[in-house]
Enzyme design. Structure first.
Site, PDB file in Angstrom:
ATOM      1  CG  LEU A  74      27.956  49.224  56.744  1.00  0.00           C
ATOM      2  CD1 LEU A  74      26.441  49.079  56.756  1.00  0.00           C
ATOM      3  CD2 LEU A  74      28.432  49.774  58.081  1.00  0.00           C
ATOM      4  CG  ASP A  75      33.518  45.243  59.222  1.00  0.00           C
ATOM      5  OD1 ASP A  75      34.173  45.496  58.196  1.00  0.00           O
ATOM      6  OD2 ASP A  75      33.880  45.585  60.364  1.00  0.00           O
ATOM      7  N   PRO A  76      30.657  42.418  57.257  1.00  0.00           N
ATOM      8  CG  PRO A  76      31.526  40.472  56.284  1.00  0.00           C
ATOM      9  CD  PRO A  76      31.937  41.806  56.860  1.00  0.00           C
ATOM     10  CB  ALA A  78      28.067  46.324  60.252  1.00  0.00           C
TER      11      ALA A  78
END
Length: 331
Positions: A74-76, A78
């Site tokens: 997951l992106d930072p 998210a």
């Protein structure tokens, strides 16, 4: 405390963790290693009956020896479900790359960024006041079912061995169009119309004119008419833009940020993601509602253990270990 079923030790397993927004997925995994690598759940305790090993041959076990992996980062920005595998469980993680996932995301209109989310820099602005709730609901219909998605040019996907973002940053013309992906959007709905009643704002950072020209040069390798220009007056840019929340259930490989970007274009505007929550990854979910759903462990449980491991219960288990025992899927 109620008894918790204990499998044969050490164990291999899968479990879901609830990632917070902010840190990277990998940084959280690295933080967890000291806990996992010193727990009898996952490490073999020395046996008195084990053959003696000479000091010369003896190898001390290092923190980090326990194999730990994730089934789709997951992106930072998210938060939400992050499926983790420990030991032999890491071999089962590939099934979560192409599984059904659910997300809720907030779109902020009027501005698109190089990353398609609020972590990036402003690329261009566009009108948003004309967009209504009814228009969004109607436009969402175009993105349901089997659709084609084009990944953003500022991404790590490679073309001829070079990440796409290198073409964009260095003004290198793309040798061919970015290949579209076929994905399936099983459901897609507007769940909240915020309008201007929110605290979100466009990123302060913006692409310089030179950076815009470099991006244009890259895109013009496949689109001779590509142009990046702001379509708003400065006075309008100071107003609170429209925001709304959509929820979706999608196939693996779906770019939520691309969907939001393309939706904003369909509304004759621009837009980017300001919040993103993954509520389902396969059978691991934030809120179990279906047969076979498995709940997840909040990151706060591990964070607390890292600062204070606490006392073990009568069976020798720490609080975080009991949580894992309760929610893990033994492999």
């Amino acid at each position: 405390m109620p008894k918790v079923a204990v499998p044969a030790l050490p164990t291999s397993c899968l479990f879901g963790m609830i990632k917070p927004s902010g840190p990277t997925s990998m940084s959280l995994l690295n933080s967890m290693q000291p806990l996992l690598s010193t727990s009898r759940l996952f490490t073999q305790s020395p046996s008195e009956d084990a053959p003696k090993i000479s000091k010369k041959k003896k190898r001390s076990k290092k923190v980090g020896d326990v194999k730990l992996g994730q089934g789709g980062t997951l992106d930072p920005l998210a938060d939400g479900v992050l499926v983790l595998g420990v030991g032999g469980g890491t071999k089962k993680l590939t099934q979560f790359l192409d599984c059904t996932k659910e997300y809720s995301t907030t779109c902020l209109l009027g501005c698109e960024t190089d990353s398609y989310d609020s972590e990036g820099a402003r690329v261009r602005t566009a009108p948003w006041k004309h967009v209504t709730k009814e228009q969004v609901i109607e436009a969402l219909e175009k993105f349901k079912g089997t659709i084609q998605q084009t990944p953003p040019i500022f991404s790590a996907l490679k073309m001829d061995g070079k990440p796409l973002y290198e073409y964009a940053r260095n003004g290198i013309p793309l040798p061919r169009p970015i290949e579209a992906r076929t994905v399936t959007v099983h459901s897609l709905e507007l769940v909240e119309w915020k309008g201007s009643d929110h605290s979100f704002s466009w990123p302060e950072k913006a692409l310089t004119e030179d950076e815009k020209k470099a991006m244009e040069a890259a895109i013009r390798g496949v689109d001779k008419t590509a142009s990046i220009t702001d379509a708003l007056e400065t006075t309008v840019q100071d107003e609170r833009p429209t925001a709304f929340v959509i929820k979706m259930r999608v196939s693996g490989g779906t770019y939520v940020r691309s969907l939001v970007h393309d939706l904003a274009h369909a509304l004759d505007s621009a837009g980017h993601v300001v919040t993103l929550t993954r509520s389902r990854q396969g059978r691991f979910v934030l809120d179990p509602t279906e047969d076979g759903d498995r709940a997840c462990i909040p990151w706060a449980v591990f964070e607390k253990a890292l600062s204070n491991t606490g006392e073990a219960d009568e069976d020798g288990w720490k609080e975080w270990e009991r949580e894992v025992l309760q929610y893990m899927e033994v492999i």
